[in-house]
Design a protein around this motif. Structure first.
Motif, PDB file in Angstrom:
ATOM      1  N   LYS A   1     -20.853  76.611  61.105  1.00 49.10           N
ATOM      2  CA  LYS A   1     -19.470  76.217  60.795  1.00 49.10           C
ATOM      3  C   LYS A   1     -19.427  75.294  59.576  1.00 49.10           C
ATOM      4  O   LYS A   1     -18.492  75.363  58.780  1.00 49.10           O
ATOM      5  CB  LYS A   1     -18.823  75.538  61.996  1.00 49.10           C
ATOM      6  N   ASP A   2     -20.437  74.472  59.417  1.00 42.26           N
ATOM      7  CA  ASP A   2     -20.498  73.587  58.252  1.00 42.26           C
ATOM      8  C   ASP A   2     -20.658  74.410  56.973  1.00 42.26           C
ATOM      9  O   ASP A   2     -20.001  74.132  55.961  1.00 42.26           O
ATOM     10  CB  ASP A   2     -21.675  72.610  58.381  1.00 42.26           C
ATOM     11  N   ARG A   3     -21.522  75.400  57.033  1.00 41.68           N
ATOM     12  CA  ARG A   3     -21.738  76.263  55.857  1.00 41.68           C
ATOM     13  C   ARG A   3     -20.476  77.061  55.541  1.00 41.68           C
ATOM     14  O   ARG A   3     -20.136  77.261  54.376  1.00 41.68           O
ATOM     15  CB  ARG A   3     -22.935  77.160  56.089  1.00 41.68           C
ATOM     16  N   ALA A   4     -19.761  77.498  56.580  1.00 43.06           N
ATOM     17  CA  ALA A   4     -18.499  78.221  56.365  1.00 43.06           C
ATOM     18  C   ALA A   4     -17.469  77.305  55.707  1.00 43.06           C
ATOM     19  O   ALA A   4     -16.736  77.732  54.800  1.00 43.06           O
ATOM     20  CB  ALA A   4     -17.972  78.762  57.687  1.00 43.06           C
ATOM     21  N   ALA A   5     -17.411  76.039  56.132  1.00 47.26           N
ATOM     22  CA  ALA A   5     -16.475  75.091  55.513  1.00 47.26           C
ATOM     23  C   ALA A   5     -16.864  74.839  54.054  1.00 47.26           C
ATOM     24  O   ALA A   5     -15.983  74.765  53.179  1.00 47.26           O
ATOM     25  CB  ALA A   5     -16.469  73.780  56.291  1.00 47.26           C
ATOM     26  N   ASP A   6     -18.156  74.721  53.770  1.00 43.69           N
ATOM     27  CA  ASP A   6     -18.608  74.543  52.381  1.00 43.69           C
ATOM     28  C   ASP A   6     -18.214  75.749  51.528  1.00 43.69           C
ATOM     29  O   ASP A   6     -17.775  75.596  50.385  1.00 43.69           O
ATOM     30  CB  ASP A   6     -20.124  74.338  52.319  1.00 43.69           C
ATOM     31  N   ARG A   7     -18.350  76.957  52.094  1.00 41.80           N
ATOM     32  CA  ARG A   7     -17.955  78.166  51.358  1.00 41.80           C
ATOM     33  C   ARG A   7     -16.451  78.184  51.100  1.00 41.80           C
ATOM     34  O   ARG A   7     -16.005  78.586  50.028  1.00 41.80           O
ATOM     35  CB  ARG A   7     -18.383  79.425  52.114  1.00 41.80           C
TER      36      ARG A   7
ATOM     37  N   ARG B   1     -16.325  65.061  57.021  1.00 42.85           N
ATOM     38  CA  ARG B   1     -16.911  65.730  58.184  1.00 42.85           C
ATOM     39  C   ARG B   1     -18.402  65.427  58.252  1.00 42.85           C
ATOM     40  O   ARG B   1     -18.985  64.944  57.279  1.00 42.85           O
ATOM     41  CB  ARG B   1     -16.656  67.222  58.148  1.00 42.85           C
ATOM     42  N   PRO B   2     -18.996  65.700  59.411  1.00 43.16           N
ATOM     43  CA  PRO B   2     -20.440  65.464  59.505  1.00 43.16           C
ATOM     44  C   PRO B   2     -21.196  66.307  58.480  1.00 43.16           C
ATOM     45  O   PRO B   2     -20.837  67.455  58.221  1.00 43.16           O
ATOM     46  CB  PRO B   2     -20.781  65.917  60.927  1.00 43.16           C
ATOM     47  N   ALA B   3     -22.215  65.713  57.882  1.00 41.36           N
ATOM     48  CA  ALA B   3     -23.065  66.449  56.954  1.00 41.36           C
ATOM     49  C   ALA B   3     -23.939  67.423  57.750  1.00 41.36           C
ATOM     50  O   ALA B   3     -24.208  67.200  58.935  1.00 41.36           O
ATOM     51  CB  ALA B   3     -23.939  65.485  56.161  1.00 41.36           C
ATOM     52  N   ALA B   4     -24.362  68.476  57.100  1.00 39.30           N
ATOM     53  CA  ALA B   4     -25.213  69.478  57.749  1.00 39.30           C
ATOM     54  C   ALA B   4     -26.653  68.969  57.792  1.00 39.30           C
ATOM     55  O   ALA B   4     -27.553  69.480  57.127  1.00 39.30           O
ATOM     56  CB  ALA B   4     -25.113  70.803  57.007  1.00 39.30           C
ATOM     57  N   LYS B   5     -26.849  67.942  58.584  1.00 47.93           N
ATOM     58  CA  LYS B   5     -28.169  67.330  58.780  1.00 47.93           C
ATOM     59  C   LYS B   5     -28.316  67.037  60.265  1.00 47.93           C
ATOM     60  O   LYS B   5     -27.368  66.592  60.907  1.00 47.93           O
ATOM     61  CB  LYS B   5     -28.285  66.025  57.997  1.00 47.93           C
TER      62      LYS B   5
ATOM     63  N   THR C   1     -25.067  61.536  59.600  1.00 46.79           N
ATOM     64  CA  THR C   1     -24.573  61.354  58.242  1.00 46.79           C
ATOM     65  C   THR C   1     -23.199  61.986  58.127  1.00 46.79           C
ATOM     66  O   THR C   1     -22.985  63.103  58.597  1.00 46.79           O
ATOM     67  CB  THR C   1     -25.538  62.014  57.227  1.00 46.79           C
ATOM     68  N   LEU C   2     -22.270  61.265  57.524  1.00 45.29           N
ATOM     69  CA  LEU C   2     -20.949  61.819  57.219  1.00 45.29           C
ATOM     70  C   LEU C   2     -20.886  62.136  55.730  1.00 45.29           C
ATOM     71  O   LEU C   2     -21.477  61.431  54.911  1.00 45.29           O
ATOM     72  CB  LEU C   2     -19.838  60.830  57.561  1.00 45.29           C
TER      73      LEU C   2
END
Length: 136
Positions: free
Chosen positions: A50-56, A22-26, A126-127
């Motif tokens: 949403k990226d932070r939620a997926a990381d969690r 997935r796309p990086a949180a950048k 960035t992916l």
């Protein structure tokens, strides 16, 4: 996402893999030109909730010993567009999937720069690819 990872755990055999791509949180950078001729026009401002939620979610299933982390790599990806219309279409689609602040300023800047030169619009992002192995 936790539910999907638990379901993947249920159906995979031990040692099976899940590829999280997935796309990086950048923030993505938008510019004109290709390769070394690329010149920055502006930096997009996106929400990474949403990226932070997926990381969690990934961290949660790793802590629960459902998966163990494997290799993680980030790599650059360019999205090239020929016209401002192509960029507007991409921005509308992209913004529909990911909360963003207004980018009117960026559109205006690109339109001004495109008047003086004939160049492609390139969005650099960035992916992130992460491999998860099913634990026993």
């Amino acid at each position: 996402m936790v539910h999907a990872l638990r379901e993947a755990h249920r159906v995979l055999r031990t040692g099976g893999i899940v590829v999280d791509l997935r796309p990086a949180a950048k923030h993505r950078r938008v510019g004109l030109g290709k390769g070394s001729g690329w010149r920055l026009a502006g930096v997009m401002r996106e929400s990474f909730d949403k990226d932070r939620a997926a990381d969690r979610a990934v961290s949660q299933v790793v802590r629960a010993d459902l998966f163990r982390r494997g290799a993680t790599v980030e790599f650059p990806v360019d999205r090239e567009m020929d016209t401002i219309g192509d960029f507007l279409g991409w921005l509308k689609d992209f913004g529909g999937r990911r909360p963003m602040s207004s980018h009117v300023w960026l559109i205006d800047r690109l339109q001004r720069k495109l008047v003086t030169k004939d160049a492609s619009i390139v969005v650099r992002g960035t992916l992130k690819l992460q491999v998860l192995y099913k634990a026993e």
